[in-house]
Design a protein around this motif. Structure first.
Motif, PDB file in Angstrom:
ATOM      1  N   ASP A 119       0.832  -1.397   0.176  1.00 52.11           N
ATOM      2  CA  ASP A 119      -0.186  -0.050   0.193  1.00 52.11           C
ATOM      3  C   ASP A 119       0.698   1.028  -0.232  1.00 52.11           C
ATOM      4  OD1 ASP A 119      -2.539   1.214  -0.110  1.00 52.11           O
ATOM      5  OD2 ASP A 119      -2.538   0.923   2.102  1.00 52.11           O
ATOM      6  N   TYR A 120       2.353   0.913   0.542  1.00 50.65           N
ATOM      7  CA  TYR A 120       3.215   2.636   0.842  1.00 50.65           C
ATOM      8  C   TYR A 120       4.999   1.802   0.252  1.00 50.65           C
ATOM      9  CZ  TYR A 120      -0.013   4.339   4.017  1.00 50.65           C
ATOM     10  OH  TYR A 120      -0.854   4.807   4.816  1.00 50.65           O
ATOM     11  N   PHE A 121       4.400   1.572  -1.305  1.00 55.10           N
ATOM     12  CA  PHE A 121       5.685   0.820  -1.964  1.00 55.10           C
ATOM     13  C   PHE A 121       6.387   1.771  -2.342  1.00 55.10           C
ATOM     14  CE2 PHE A 121       7.567  -0.784  -6.026  1.00 55.10           C
ATOM     15  CZ  PHE A 121       7.864  -1.533  -5.347  1.00 55.10           C
ATOM     16  N   SER A 122       5.803   3.092  -2.914  1.00 56.12           N
ATOM     17  CA  SER A 122       6.885   4.041  -3.199  1.00 56.12           C
ATOM     18  C   SER A 122       7.596   4.788  -1.961  1.00 56.12           C
ATOM     19  CB  SER A 122       6.114   5.814  -3.713  1.00 56.12           C
ATOM     20  OG  SER A 122       5.379   6.150  -2.426  1.00 56.12           O
ATOM     21  N   TYR A 123       7.044   4.515  -0.183  1.00 58.96           N
ATOM     22  CA  TYR A 123       7.790   4.727   0.648  1.00 58.96           C
ATOM     23  C   TYR A 123       9.159   3.355   0.824  1.00 58.96           C
ATOM     24  CZ  TYR A 123       9.642   5.099   5.372  1.00 58.96           C
ATOM     25  OH  TYR A 123      10.090   5.434   6.227  1.00 58.96           O
ATOM     26  N   TYR A 124       8.868   2.240   0.985  1.00 53.05           N
ATOM     27  CA  TYR A 124       9.335   1.532   1.298  1.00 53.05           C
ATOM     28  C   TYR A 124      10.198   0.989  -0.021  1.00 53.05           C
ATOM     29  CZ  TYR A 124       7.000   0.658   5.755  1.00 53.05           C
ATOM     30  OH  TYR A 124       6.021   1.108   6.776  1.00 53.05           O
ATOM     31  N   TYR A 125      10.255   1.429  -1.430  1.00 55.87           N
ATOM     32  CA  TYR A 125      11.140   1.195  -2.586  1.00 55.87           C
ATOM     33  C   TYR A 125      11.884   2.016  -1.776  1.00 55.87           C
ATOM     34  CZ  TYR A 125      12.648   1.414  -6.711  1.00 55.87           C
ATOM     35  OH  TYR A 125      13.284   1.325  -8.000  1.00 55.87           O
ATOM     36  N   VAL A 126      11.730   3.378  -1.310  1.00 57.75           N
ATOM     37  CA  VAL A 126      13.042   4.215  -1.301  1.00 57.75           C
ATOM     38  C   VAL A 126      13.911   3.269   0.223  1.00 57.75           C
ATOM     39  CG1 VAL A 126      13.494   6.978  -0.585  1.00 57.75           C
ATOM     40  CG2 VAL A 126      12.522   6.074  -2.720  1.00 57.75           C
ATOM     41  N   ASN A 127      12.745   3.232   1.120  1.00 60.33           N
ATOM     42  CA  ASN A 127      13.472   2.941   2.653  1.00 60.33           C
ATOM     43  C   ASN A 127      13.353   1.133   3.350  1.00 60.33           C
ATOM     44  OD1 ASN A 127      14.034   5.796   3.523  1.00 60.33           O
ATOM     45  ND2 ASN A 127      11.515   5.892   2.993  1.00 60.33           N
ATOM     46  N   PRO A 128      14.226   0.300   2.048  1.00 51.94           N
ATOM     47  CA  PRO A 128      13.492  -1.055   1.690  1.00 51.94           C
ATOM     48  C   PRO A 128      14.054  -1.474   3.487  1.00 51.94           C
ATOM     49  CG  PRO A 128      15.917  -0.832   0.797  1.00 51.94           C
ATOM     50  CD  PRO A 128      14.988   0.954   1.067  1.00 51.94           C
ATOM     51  N   SER A 129      14.762  -0.574   3.986  1.00 48.85           N
ATOM     52  CA  SER A 129      15.199  -1.126   5.602  1.00 48.85           C
ATOM     53  C   SER A 129      13.852  -1.370   6.331  1.00 48.85           C
ATOM     54  CB  SER A 129      16.571  -0.297   6.203  1.00 48.85           C
ATOM     55  OG  SER A 129      15.944   0.966   6.336  1.00 48.85           O
ATOM     56  N   ASN A 130      13.344  -0.518   6.239  1.00 49.41           N
ATOM     57  CA  ASN A 130      11.913  -0.031   7.368  1.00 49.41           C
ATOM     58  C   ASN A 130      10.801  -1.262   7.175  1.00 49.41           C
ATOM     59  OD1 ASN A 130      13.426   2.322   8.227  1.00 49.41           O
ATOM     60  ND2 ASN A 130      12.174   3.438   6.935  1.00 49.41           N
ATOM     61  N   ILE A 131      11.374  -1.629   6.139  1.00 46.77           N
ATOM     62  CA  ILE A 131       9.972  -3.268   6.121  1.00 46.77           C
ATOM     63  C   ILE A 131       9.531  -3.907   6.645  1.00 46.77           C
ATOM     64  CG2 ILE A 131       9.080  -5.026   4.141  1.00 46.77           C
ATOM     65  CD1 ILE A 131      10.654  -3.683   2.200  1.00 46.77           C
ATOM     66  N   LEU A 132      10.394  -4.479   7.394  1.00 41.95           N
ATOM     67  CA  LEU A 132      10.814  -4.961   9.203  1.00 41.95           C
ATOM     68  C   LEU A 132      10.223  -4.364   9.898  1.00 41.95           C
ATOM     69  CD1 LEU A 132      13.005  -8.065   8.056  1.00 41.95           C
ATOM     70  CD2 LEU A 132      10.986  -8.288   7.556  1.00 41.95           C
TER      71      LEU A 132
END
Length: 77
Positions: free
Chosen positions: A56-69
């Motif tokens: 749902d917030y792919f644009s944010y997590y694409y730039v900040n993949p370390s925050n996924i978990l």
């Protein structure tokens, strides 16, 4: 710190599993199956909620993949 949201979700899970256990006993099924199944349902439910949130917030997590978990920062669907 324990939040009211966490207490509410945990209570709902516990009540649901206890109700399912009671229904299993009533229909002469093994109640241990309910408890072992509940563990997997909760684990996959949390994973699915996180995956939904990340998509749902792919644009944010694409730039900040370390925050996924980092589920402690919120975002479980």
């Amino acid at each position: 710190m324990v939040s009211i949201y966490g207490i509410t979700i945990s209570s709902a899970i516990l009540v649901s599993v206890l109700l399912a256990e009671r229904l299993a006993k009533k229909s002469k099924k093994d109640p241990e199956t309910v408890w072992s199944g509940a563990l997997w349902i909760v684990v996959f439910g949390l994973a699915g909620a996180r995956i939904y949130h990340v998509l749902d917030y792919f644009s944010y997590y694409y730039v900040n993949p370390s925050n996924i978990l980092r589920i402690w920062n919120g975002g479980l669907g």
